[in-house]
Design a protein around this motif. Structure first.
Motif, PDB file in Angstrom:
ATOM      1  N   TYR A 358      91.303 -68.628  74.722  1.00  0.00           N
ATOM      2  CA  TYR A 358      92.498 -67.802  74.634  1.00  0.00           C
ATOM      3  C   TYR A 358      93.658 -68.461  75.374  1.00  0.00           C
ATOM      4  O   TYR A 358      93.525 -68.872  76.526  1.00  0.00           O
ATOM      5  N   VAL A 359      94.812 -68.587  74.698  1.00  0.00           N
ATOM      6  CA  VAL A 359      96.000 -69.187  75.315  1.00  0.00           C
ATOM      7  C   VAL A 359      97.228 -68.304  75.098  1.00  0.00           C
ATOM      8  O   VAL A 359      98.364 -68.786  75.117  1.00  0.00           O
ATOM      9  N   GLY A 360      97.000 -67.011  74.902  1.00  0.00           N
ATOM     10  CA  GLY A 360      98.110 -66.084  74.644  1.00  0.00           C
ATOM     11  C   GLY A 360      98.758 -65.559  75.915  1.00  0.00           C
ATOM     12  O   GLY A 360      98.663 -66.170  76.982  1.00  0.00           O
ATOM     13  N   LYS A 361      99.399 -64.426  75.776  1.00  0.00           N
ATOM     14  CA  LYS A 361     100.083 -63.806  76.919  1.00  0.00           C
ATOM     15  C   LYS A 361      99.083 -63.458  78.011  1.00  0.00           C
ATOM     16  O   LYS A 361      97.896 -63.280  77.756  1.00  0.00           O
ATOM     17  N   PRO A 362      99.558 -63.356  79.249  1.00  0.00           N
ATOM     18  CA  PRO A 362      98.660 -62.976  80.349  1.00  0.00           C
ATOM     19  C   PRO A 362      97.985 -61.638  80.064  1.00  0.00           C
ATOM     20  O   PRO A 362      98.547 -60.758  79.396  1.00  0.00           O
ATOM     21  N   TYR A 363      96.784 -61.495  80.580  1.00  0.00           N
ATOM     22  CA  TYR A 363      96.067 -60.230  80.406  1.00  0.00           C
ATOM     23  C   TYR A 363      96.807 -59.102  81.105  1.00  0.00           C
ATOM     24  O   TYR A 363      97.520 -59.318  82.094  1.00  0.00           O
ATOM     25  N   GLY A 364      96.589 -57.885  80.599  1.00  0.00           N
ATOM     26  CA  GLY A 364      97.148 -56.711  81.288  1.00  0.00           C
ATOM     27  C   GLY A 364      98.491 -56.260  80.767  1.00  0.00           C
ATOM     28  O   GLY A 364      99.201 -55.505  81.455  1.00  0.00           O
ATOM     29  N   GLN A 365      98.891 -56.706  79.578  1.00  0.00           N
ATOM     30  CA  GLN A 365     100.163 -56.272  79.017  1.00  0.00           C
ATOM     31  C   GLN A 365     100.148 -54.742  78.822  1.00  0.00           C
ATOM     32  O   GLN A 365      99.133 -54.160  78.452  1.00  0.00           O
ATOM     33  N   LYS A 366     101.295 -54.105  79.083  1.00  0.00           N
ATOM     34  CA  LYS A 366     101.426 -52.660  78.961  1.00  0.00           C
ATOM     35  C   LYS A 366     102.179 -52.310  77.679  1.00  0.00           C
ATOM     36  O   LYS A 366     103.130 -52.998  77.307  1.00  0.00           O
ATOM     37  N   VAL A 367     101.729 -51.270  77.048  1.00  0.00           N
ATOM     38  CA  VAL A 367     102.403 -50.810  75.822  1.00  0.00           C
ATOM     39  C   VAL A 367     103.652 -50.027  76.185  1.00  0.00           C
ATOM     40  O   VAL A 367     103.605 -49.084  76.990  1.00  0.00           O
ATOM     41  N   VAL A 368     104.770 -50.458  75.608  1.00  0.00           N
ATOM     42  CA  VAL A 368     106.041 -49.781  75.821  1.00  0.00           C
ATOM     43  C   VAL A 368     106.290 -48.842  74.644  1.00  0.00           C
ATOM     44  O   VAL A 368     106.096 -49.238  73.490  1.00  0.00           O
ATOM     45  N   PRO A 369     106.651 -47.588  74.877  1.00  0.00           N
ATOM     46  CA  PRO A 369     106.926 -46.672  73.766  1.00  0.00           C
ATOM     47  C   PRO A 369     107.910 -47.281  72.771  1.00  0.00           C
ATOM     48  O   PRO A 369     108.818 -48.021  73.159  1.00  0.00           O
ATOM     49  N   ILE A 370     107.757 -46.976  71.515  1.00  0.00           N
ATOM     50  CA  ILE A 370     108.531 -47.632  70.473  1.00  0.00           C
ATOM     51  C   ILE A 370     110.026 -47.444  70.631  1.00  0.00           C
ATOM     52  O   ILE A 370     110.810 -48.355  70.331  1.00  0.00           O
ATOM     53  N   GLU A 371     110.445 -46.291  71.158  1.00  0.00           N
ATOM     54  CA  GLU A 371     111.897 -46.057  71.305  1.00  0.00           C
ATOM     55  C   GLU A 371     112.500 -46.893  72.419  1.00  0.00           C
ATOM     56  O   GLU A 371     113.729 -47.013  72.514  1.00  0.00           O
ATOM     57  N   GLN A 372     111.645 -47.514  73.260  1.00  0.00           N
ATOM     58  CA  GLN A 372     112.146 -48.351  74.346  1.00  0.00           C
ATOM     59  C   GLN A 372     112.029 -49.866  74.047  1.00  0.00           C
ATOM     60  O   GLN A 372     112.402 -50.675  74.872  1.00  0.00           O
ATOM     61  N   ARG A 373     111.555 -50.214  72.884  1.00  0.00           N
ATOM     62  CA  ARG A 373     111.356 -51.625  72.588  1.00  0.00           C
ATOM     63  C   ARG A 373     112.624 -52.261  72.035  1.00  0.00           C
ATOM     64  O   ARG A 373     113.401 -51.632  71.374  1.00  0.00           O
TER      65      ARG A 373
END
Length: 373
Positions: A358-373
């Protein structure tokens, strides 16, 4: 500790008795026999060798030959498809779909019956040439000749293509080309077939997948690219300038170099010899002359040698075979090798399941509500 190797280069994925490619030495073996020995045989003898791990005596060869010739008839539904397929479709695509269709007509339990699997392998080796020839005839609006049982695999294909029995020279030329292309270790299409087979899917699925892998221009599609390249160059006098420009632009020279062979592809000299002989007979020497000059430049300037595709293209072109059938002919020849590998895979099966890093984003990414993206 896990090892990362892009393209699985240098990784041994399984053992095989079928083929050994010694890239550093430029040597190719089928079941222990050097390719330079095997070209003395017929394609049918090589098919027997791949399936049974020994050369046949006359009785054994006659039995296999009879079995191959008995299986040439295609189901009517597949013939109807070949007639209905778009006339401008790529023959390799039509071949892949037709092979997949064949699986719909064979409802036996291949996963548990060794004899049935071998029978399927023989059937596919027999029918694949008929598929290619029938589609070619159909797209030209020509009638489809009835299959015959008195011709070799190579002669039968040429007969179906042209509607007449080929000369002994043409038959032997294609026969040798079949032998040279029958097996080549864990190349991309063969490995694809084995991966599908390892899931205990059926042989038709494994072979359909193999044909899809063969289609790519970095694999079996390279031989078509050679003729397109020669046609683009146009003449012997234009070769040097064209190659110099292509190298300056870092373009790939089709048919030159090989993923495994670091020296001359051992199959190339045989095809080169046939290409020279054919072009001399036809009085159209410029194609082989252009090829020889390209090979010389690439050898001297880049240290790269011609591979099997480089000369097979000229051989097929000289046999008056349309360019878009070059890769299907590769598939016809390789069918015996593919099916032999599927049988071998099933003889001591282990599901292929490599790891990845795995070479993706760091582990532990948080989901941001769609209206805040």
């Amino acid at each position: 500790m896990s090892v990362v190797s892009k393209g699985l280069e240098g990784i041994v994925a399984a053992e095989t008795r079928l083929g050994e490619v010694k890239g550093a030495e430029g040597v190719l073996f089928y079941c222990g026999y050097d390719i330079n020995e095997l070209v003395k045989l017929t394609y049918e003898e090589v098919v027997y060798l791949l399936y049974y791990n020994k050369l046949p005596n006359q009785t054994e060869l006659d039995k296999l030959t009879t079995a191959l010739r008995a299986e040439r008839e295609l189901p009517q539904g597949v013939i109807d498809y070949l007639k209905a397929a778009p006339k401008d479709a790529k023959p390799i695509d039509v071949m892949r779909t037709a092979v997949s269709m064949l699986g719909s007509y064979d409802l036996k339990r291949h996963d548990i019956d060794v004899s049935e699997n071998l029978a399927t392998a023989i059937r596919l080796t027999s029918q694949i040439g008929v598929i290619a020839a029938y589609f070619h005839r159909s797209r030209q609006g020509l009638e489809l000749p009835a299959v015959r049982k008195d011709l070799s695999e190579a002669a039968h294909f040429l007969y179906l293509m042209n509607g007449e029995v080929p000369s002994k020279e043409a038959e032997r030329t294609l026969d040798i080309a079949y032998i040279l292309h029958a097996e080549h270790g864990f190349n991309a299409s063969t490995f694809t077939a084995r991966v599908v087979a390892s899931t205990l899917s059926d042989m038709y699925s494994a072979i359909s997948a193999a044909i899809g892998a063969l289609k790519g221009p970095l694999h079996g599609g390279a031989n078509e690219g050679v003729i397109h390249m020669l046609q683009e160059i146009g003449s012997l006098e234009a070769v040097d300038a064209w190659v110099a420009d292509a190298l300056a632009q870092k373009k790939k020279i089709m048919g030159i170099g090989h993923r495994v062979y670091k020296v001359l592809d051992p199959r190339a000299p045989h095809l080169r010899e046939m290409a020279i002989k054919l072009t001399e007979q036809l009085g159209e020497a410029k194609w082989i002359q252009m090829s020889e000059r390209i090979a010389q430049i690439m050898r001297e300037q880049k240290g790269l040698n011609a591979n099997v595709d480089f000369y097979s293209a000229t051989v097929y072109y000289s046999l008056d075979i349309p360019t878009d059938l070059f890769t299907p002919i590769f598939a016809i020849a390789r069918m015996s090798g593919w099916t032999a590998h599927v049988l071998e895979q099933w003889s001591e099966n282990r599901l292929f399941r490599p790891l990845s890093e795995y070479v993706g984003k760091p582990y532990g990414q948080k989901v941001v509500p769609i209206e805040q993206r």
